[in-house]
Write a protein that holds these residues in place. Structure first.
Motif, PDB file in Angstrom:
ATOM      1  N   ILE A 146       0.847  -1.199   0.000  1.00 31.08           N
ATOM      2  CA  ILE A 146       0.000   0.000   0.000  1.00 31.08           C
ATOM      3  C   ILE A 146       0.879   1.244   0.000  1.00 31.08           C
ATOM      4  N   ASP A 147       0.271   2.391  -0.271  1.00 31.05           N
ATOM      5  CA  ASP A 147       1.002   3.650  -0.357  1.00 31.05           C
ATOM      6  C   ASP A 147       1.195   4.250   1.037  1.00 31.05           C
ATOM      7  N   PRO A 148       2.111   5.240   1.180  1.00 28.93           N
ATOM      8  CA  PRO A 148       2.389   5.824   2.496  1.00 28.93           C
ATOM      9  C   PRO A 148       1.173   6.419   3.192  1.00 28.93           C
ATOM     10  N   VAL A 149       0.269   7.068   2.442  1.00 29.36           N
ATOM     11  CA  VAL A 149      -0.896   7.698   3.060  1.00 29.36           C
ATOM     12  C   VAL A 149      -1.833   6.633   3.632  1.00 29.36           C
ATOM     13  N   SER A 150      -2.078   5.583   2.877  1.00 28.14           N
ATOM     14  CA  SER A 150      -2.934   4.497   3.373  1.00 28.14           C
ATOM     15  C   SER A 150      -2.313   3.852   4.605  1.00 28.14           C
ATOM     16  N   MET A 151      -1.004   3.605   4.550  1.00 25.79           N
ATOM     17  CA  MET A 151      -0.321   2.978   5.679  1.00 25.79           C
ATOM     18  C   MET A 151      -0.424   3.844   6.929  1.00 25.79           C
ATOM     19  N   LEU A 200      -2.753   6.139   7.611  1.00 29.63           N
ATOM     20  CA  LEU A 200      -4.128   6.215   8.102  1.00 29.63           C
ATOM     21  C   LEU A 200      -4.476   4.994   8.946  1.00 29.63           C
ATOM     22  N   TYR A 201      -4.206   3.798   8.415  1.00 34.46           N
ATOM     23  CA  TYR A 201      -4.541   2.573   9.153  1.00 34.46           C
ATOM     24  C   TYR A 201      -3.752   2.478  10.455  1.00 34.46           C
ATOM     25  N   GLY A 220      -4.431  13.709  14.767  1.00 33.40           N
ATOM     26  CA  GLY A 220      -3.627  13.287  13.630  1.00 33.40           C
ATOM     27  C   GLY A 220      -4.415  12.434  12.661  1.00 33.40           C
ATOM     28  N   SER A 221      -5.235  11.542  13.188  1.00 36.64           N
ATOM     29  CA  SER A 221      -6.055  10.675  12.332  1.00 36.64           C
ATOM     30  C   SER A 221      -7.070  11.483  11.532  1.00 36.64           C
ATOM     31  N   VAL A 222      -7.581  12.548  12.139  1.00 33.99           N
ATOM     32  CA  VAL A 222      -8.502  13.432  11.410  1.00 33.99           C
ATOM     33  C   VAL A 222      -7.770  14.099  10.254  1.00 33.99           C
ATOM     34  N   TYR A 223      -6.574  14.630  10.518  1.00 38.62           N
ATOM     35  CA  TYR A 223      -5.789  15.277   9.450  1.00 38.62           C
ATOM     36  C   TYR A 223      -5.472  14.292   8.329  1.00 38.62           C
ATOM     37  N   ILE A 224      -5.086  13.076   8.720  1.00 40.76           N
ATOM     38  CA  ILE A 224      -4.721  12.065   7.716  1.00 40.76           C
ATOM     39  C   ILE A 224      -5.946  11.663   6.904  1.00 40.76           C
ATOM     40  N   SER A 225      -7.085  11.532   7.562  1.00 44.40           N
ATOM     41  CA  SER A 225      -8.313  11.165   6.848  1.00 44.40           C
ATOM     42  C   SER A 225      -8.683  12.222   5.813  1.00 44.40           C
ATOM     43  N   LEU A 226      -8.612  13.493   6.215  1.00 38.63           N
ATOM     44  CA  LEU A 226      -8.935  14.579   5.289  1.00 38.63           C
ATOM     45  C   LEU A 226      -7.951  14.601   4.120  1.00 38.63           C
ATOM     46  N   TYR A 227      -6.678  14.358   4.429  1.00 34.68           N
ATOM     47  CA  TYR A 227      -5.646  14.342   3.381  1.00 34.68           C
ATOM     48  C   TYR A 227      -5.895  13.188   2.405  1.00 34.68           C
ATOM     49  N   ALA A 228      -6.252  12.020   2.950  1.00 33.79           N
ATOM     50  CA  ALA A 228      -6.516  10.855   2.106  1.00 33.79           C
ATOM     51  C   ALA A 228      -7.736  11.083   1.222  1.00 33.79           C
ATOM     52  N   GLY A 284      -8.782  13.952   0.159  1.00 40.98           N
ATOM     53  CA  GLY A 284      -8.351  14.897  -0.874  1.00 40.98           C
ATOM     54  C   GLY A 284      -7.586  14.236  -1.997  1.00 40.98           C
ATOM     55  N   LEU A 285      -6.877  13.142  -1.672  1.00 41.10           N
ATOM     56  CA  LEU A 285      -6.110  12.416  -2.682  1.00 41.10           C
ATOM     57  C   LEU A 285      -6.939  11.367  -3.410  1.00 41.10           C
ATOM     58  N   GLY A 286      -8.189  11.184  -2.962  1.00 45.20           N
ATOM     59  CA  GLY A 286      -9.055  10.229  -3.647  1.00 45.20           C
ATOM     60  C   GLY A 286      -9.255   8.915  -2.928  1.00 45.20           C
ATOM     61  N   GLY A 287      -8.894   8.844  -1.632  1.00 47.83           N
ATOM     62  CA  GLY A 287      -9.143   7.631  -0.862  1.00 47.83           C
ATOM     63  C   GLY A 287      -7.882   6.846  -0.562  1.00 47.83           C
TER      64      GLY A 287
END
Length: 285
Positions: free
Chosen positions: A26-31, A33-34, A184-192, A194-197
């Protein structure tokens, strides 16, 4: 031997390999977030068990609006991106310069005097950076992946900055870690979003959950417990074993051939950290 320190070192020694293996799925953003959501749940559980008086008070935890942005959001996003570009051994060694960065930031931001040991420690650390980044070809001063190396060093700077901000926060560790990771999880969720999931991959998610528990969650609390139950300086010195053990695990699990330049560079960085601590660095390093 302090069992809490031993467990912390063993768990942290595995995470560089898990970073690299998970990033192959998986990509860094997904990693991020989880793993961040996992850590938030870990700290929620710890707080429910220990029941500190102010853990549920939002007003008492405004500091985490900023701290959660620095770590886990920005710090781990930069670090995971570095791991996605570099060999695990290189990213780990460069990230481990954060105690040296802490000396520099403490001198500038906290107006703490720099000792001679700290000066030599910083110089040794940066020599190690050059050796690792050039993979031993110092004469060319040509970094093999300057972007990846820059990201790894930036992550070290971010973590040093987080440490300084954290020193000014007198909440209990499990309280501020819960709120930091919640924001942090809120910021990451919003960022993800914005990137399309995010990417759904069972093995990738499993790796991220492991990271959330053993890099960001339980192990941090084990380390704090180790510092509380033994002499802090003695326990803190054991942390030098982490990147050394990690190199062996990287070689066995990721299949990377450990480069001589990594060994030499890491040795210089660890020597620099050791000298910096003799100059009066924080016991938690």
């Amino acid at each position: 031997m302090n069992i809490y320190a031993v467990l912390s070192i063993l768990f942290w020694s595995t995470v560089a390999s898990v970073f690299k293996l998970t990033l192959s799925r998986i990509d860094p953003v997904s990693m991020l977030l989880y793993s961040s959501i996992t850590s938030t749940l870990v700290f929620l559980l710890v707080n429910m068990i220990r029941k500190p008086g102010n853990w549920s008070s939002i007003r008492a935890n405004y500091n985490s609006i900023l701290l959660g942005f620095v770590n886990p959001f920005f710090y781990y996003l930069v670090l995971f991106t570095a791991y996605s570009r570099l060999p695990a051994q290189e990213a780990q060694a460069l990230n481990y310069t954060w105690p040296i960065m802490l000396v520099l930031f403490s001198s500038y931001l906290l107006r703490q005097p720099v000792t001679l040991n700290e000066v030599f420690g910083v110089l040794l650390g940066f020599l190690g950076i050059v050796i690792i980044g050039t993979r031993g070809d110092i004469s060319s001063l040509s970094f093999k992946d300057p972007v990846g190396d820059g990201l790894a060093l930036s992550s070290a700077m971010l973590f040093a900055m987080y440490w300084i901000l954290n020193l000014q926060d007198d909440r209990r560790a499990e309280v501020k870690m819960f709120w930091n990771f919640l924001f942090g999880s809120v910021y990451i969720s919003l960022y993800a979003i914005g990137l399309g999931g995010v990417k759904l991959d069972p093995l990738g998610i499993l790796g991220a959950v492991y990271i959330g528990i053993f890099e960001m969650g339980v192990t941090y609390l084990l380390w704090l417990k180790a510092l509380e139950t033994d002499r802090a300086g003695k326990v803190a010195s054991l942390i030098y074993l982490t990147p050394v053990i990690s190199l062996g695990i990287i070689s066995l699990t990721v299949g990377e051939k450990i480069m001589a330049s990594t060994v030499v560079g890491l040795g210089l960085i660890l020597s620099g950290v050791f000298l910096s601590r003799r100059g009066g660095g924080p016991a938690g390093i």
